[in-house]
Scaffold this motif. Structure first.
Motif, PDB file in Angstrom:
ATOM      1  N   ALA A   1       0.826  -1.209   0.000  1.00  0.00           N
ATOM      2  CA  ALA A   1       0.000   0.000   0.000  1.00  0.00           C
ATOM      3  C   ALA A   1       0.858   1.256   0.000  1.00  0.00           C
ATOM      4  N   VAL A   2       1.936   1.271   0.776  1.00  0.00           N
ATOM      5  CA  VAL A   2       2.832   2.435   0.797  1.00  0.00           C
ATOM      6  C   VAL A   2       3.480   2.633  -0.570  1.00  0.00           C
ATOM      7  N   LYS A   3       3.922   1.548  -1.174  1.00  0.00           N
ATOM      8  CA  LYS A   3       4.535   1.626  -2.512  1.00  0.00           C
ATOM      9  C   LYS A   3       3.527   2.119  -3.539  1.00  0.00           C
ATOM     10  N   ALA A   4       2.316   1.573  -3.476  1.00  0.00           N
ATOM     11  CA  ALA A   4       1.277   1.981  -4.425  1.00  0.00           C
ATOM     12  C   ALA A   4       0.929   3.453  -4.253  1.00  0.00           C
ATOM     13  N   LEU A   5       0.892   3.920  -3.014  1.00  0.00           N
ATOM     14  CA  LEU A   5       0.605   5.326  -2.770  1.00  0.00           C
ATOM     15  C   LEU A   5       1.709   6.209  -3.328  1.00  0.00           C
ATOM     16  N   THR A   6       2.953   5.798  -3.147  1.00  0.00           N
ATOM     17  CA  THR A   6       4.083   6.544  -3.705  1.00  0.00           C
ATOM     18  C   THR A   6       3.971   6.632  -5.224  1.00  0.00           C
ATOM     19  N   ASP A   7       3.741   5.501  -5.862  1.00  0.00           N
ATOM     20  CA  ASP A   7       3.658   5.462  -7.321  1.00  0.00           C
ATOM     21  C   ASP A   7       2.476   6.283  -7.833  1.00  0.00           C
ATOM     22  N   ALA A   8       1.353   6.186  -7.149  1.00  0.00           N
ATOM     23  CA  ALA A   8       0.169   6.923  -7.576  1.00  0.00           C
ATOM     24  C   ALA A   8       0.361   8.429  -7.428  1.00  0.00           C
ATOM     25  N   ARG A   9       0.915   8.855  -6.319  1.00  0.00           N
ATOM     26  CA  ARG A   9       1.151  10.283  -6.122  1.00  0.00           C
ATOM     27  C   ARG A   9       2.161  10.820  -7.141  1.00  0.00           C
ATOM     28  N   ALA A  10       3.184  10.035  -7.423  1.00  0.00           N
ATOM     29  CA  ALA A  10       4.188  10.462  -8.402  1.00  0.00           C
ATOM     30  C   ALA A  10       3.566  10.599  -9.785  1.00  0.00           C
TER      31      ALA A  10
ATOM     32  N   GLN B   1       2.135  11.409   4.505  1.00  0.00           N
ATOM     33  CA  GLN B   1       2.600  12.787   4.649  1.00  0.00           C
ATOM     34  C   GLN B   1       4.025  12.932   4.110  1.00  0.00           C
ATOM     35  N   GLN B   2       4.873  11.987   4.438  1.00  0.00           N
ATOM     36  CA  GLN B   2       6.253  12.045   3.969  1.00  0.00           C
ATOM     37  C   GLN B   2       6.324  11.957   2.446  1.00  0.00           C
ATOM     38  N   ILE B   3       5.512  11.086   1.868  1.00  0.00           N
ATOM     39  CA  ILE B   3       5.463  10.974   0.413  1.00  0.00           C
ATOM     40  C   ILE B   3       5.105  12.316  -0.206  1.00  0.00           C
ATOM     41  N   ASN B   4       4.071  12.952   0.313  1.00  0.00           N
ATOM     42  CA  ASN B   4       3.632  14.244  -0.230  1.00  0.00           C
ATOM     43  C   ASN B   4       4.734  15.289  -0.141  1.00  0.00           C
ATOM     44  N   LEU B   5       5.417  15.343   0.986  1.00  0.00           N
ATOM     45  CA  LEU B   5       6.460  16.346   1.185  1.00  0.00           C
ATOM     46  C   LEU B   5       7.645  16.130   0.251  1.00  0.00           C
ATOM     47  N   ILE B   6       8.060  14.882   0.089  1.00  0.00           N
ATOM     48  CA  ILE B   6       9.181  14.593  -0.810  1.00  0.00           C
ATOM     49  C   ILE B   6       8.815  14.934  -2.248  1.00  0.00           C
TER      50      ILE B   6
END
Length: 235
Positions: free
Chosen positions: A132-141, A191-196
């Motif tokens: 889920a964390v990986k998918a969220l990272t990929d989706a946000r990117a 939150q960290q994903i969004n900030l990065i």
């Protein structure tokens, strides 16, 4: 991981409940917002927190093992976000592989204490969390809002599953408490994903410092809870 730490596997696994503190952005509104715990111990863990705050650490080796492995989890997950944002596929793959290897170490430790079935269940749950964390990272990117929403839903569902498993293994940790901690942990990943991805270096540095500090607080409280559950094995 040293074989001397294998009997401490559940405690290591419980540290997954650790989370940092910062107000979630609008992108993480579907996750339960973390309480103001960046500068104080999780007082909702009634039996664990007082022991964690005590000057004498009841199980220093257990505490150290938990801190070490769970810092690995957040370090490798953060490395993945950074690599994705930089468009570096090789580094992203290496970071993802490191997260999985870390999960296998934790699960192997659980298996060494609770048997292979317990280890396998922990690996499945950790796989769901990381997926889920990986998918969220990929989706946000990719600016994929629908994908991000699904990833957040998956984080929430996984939080409940992990809480049920861990609370069932340790009677000193109420399921509702662990569930709340896991939801907050997911919110802080988000939150960290969004900030990065927003290139907010200062904001991410603050979030990262809080994430590490709070991971230690949770790890310490959980070490105390495990020491209470297994006084003859935790050292």
């Amino acid at each position: 991981m040293s074989t001397s730490f294998k009997p401490l596997g559940l405690a290591v696994a419980l540290a997954l409940a650790g989370c940092s503190q910062a107000a979630p952005s609008a992108d993480t509104a579907d996750l339960a917002p973390p309480a103001d715990t960046a500068t104080e111990a999780p007082t909702t863990v009634a039996d664990a927190a007082p022991a964690a705050e005590a000057a004498a650490v009841p199980a220093p080796q257990l505490q150290a093992a938990m801190r070490d492995l769970w810092h690995g989890h957040i370090v490798h997950a953060r490395d993945y976000v950074i690599a994705v944002h930089a468009g570096n596929d090789a580094d992203a793959k290496a970071a993802a592989d490191a997260v999985v290897d870390n999960a296998r170490q934790i699960s192997g430790a659980v298996a060494g204490f609770y048997g292979q079935a317990g280890g396998d269940q922990m690996l499945t749950l950790l796989g769901g969390h990381w997926g889920a964390v990986k998918a969220l990272t990929d989706a946000r990117a990719a600016k994929d809002d629908a994908g991000a929403t699904k990833a957040i839903d998956d984080l929430n569902a996984n939080a409940a599953a992990i809480a049920k498993f861990l609370a069932g293994a340790n009677p000193n940790l109420p399921e509702d408490t662990v569930h709340g901690l896991m939801l907050a942990h997911g919110a802080h990943h988000a939150q960290q994903i969004n900030l990065i991805l927003a290139d907010d270096t200062a904001g991410e540095a603050q979030e990262w410092a809080a994430m590490q500090a709070h991971m230690d607080m949770i790890a310490d409280a959980l070490a105390a809870a495990i020491a209470k559950q297994f006084p003859d094995k935790a050292s």
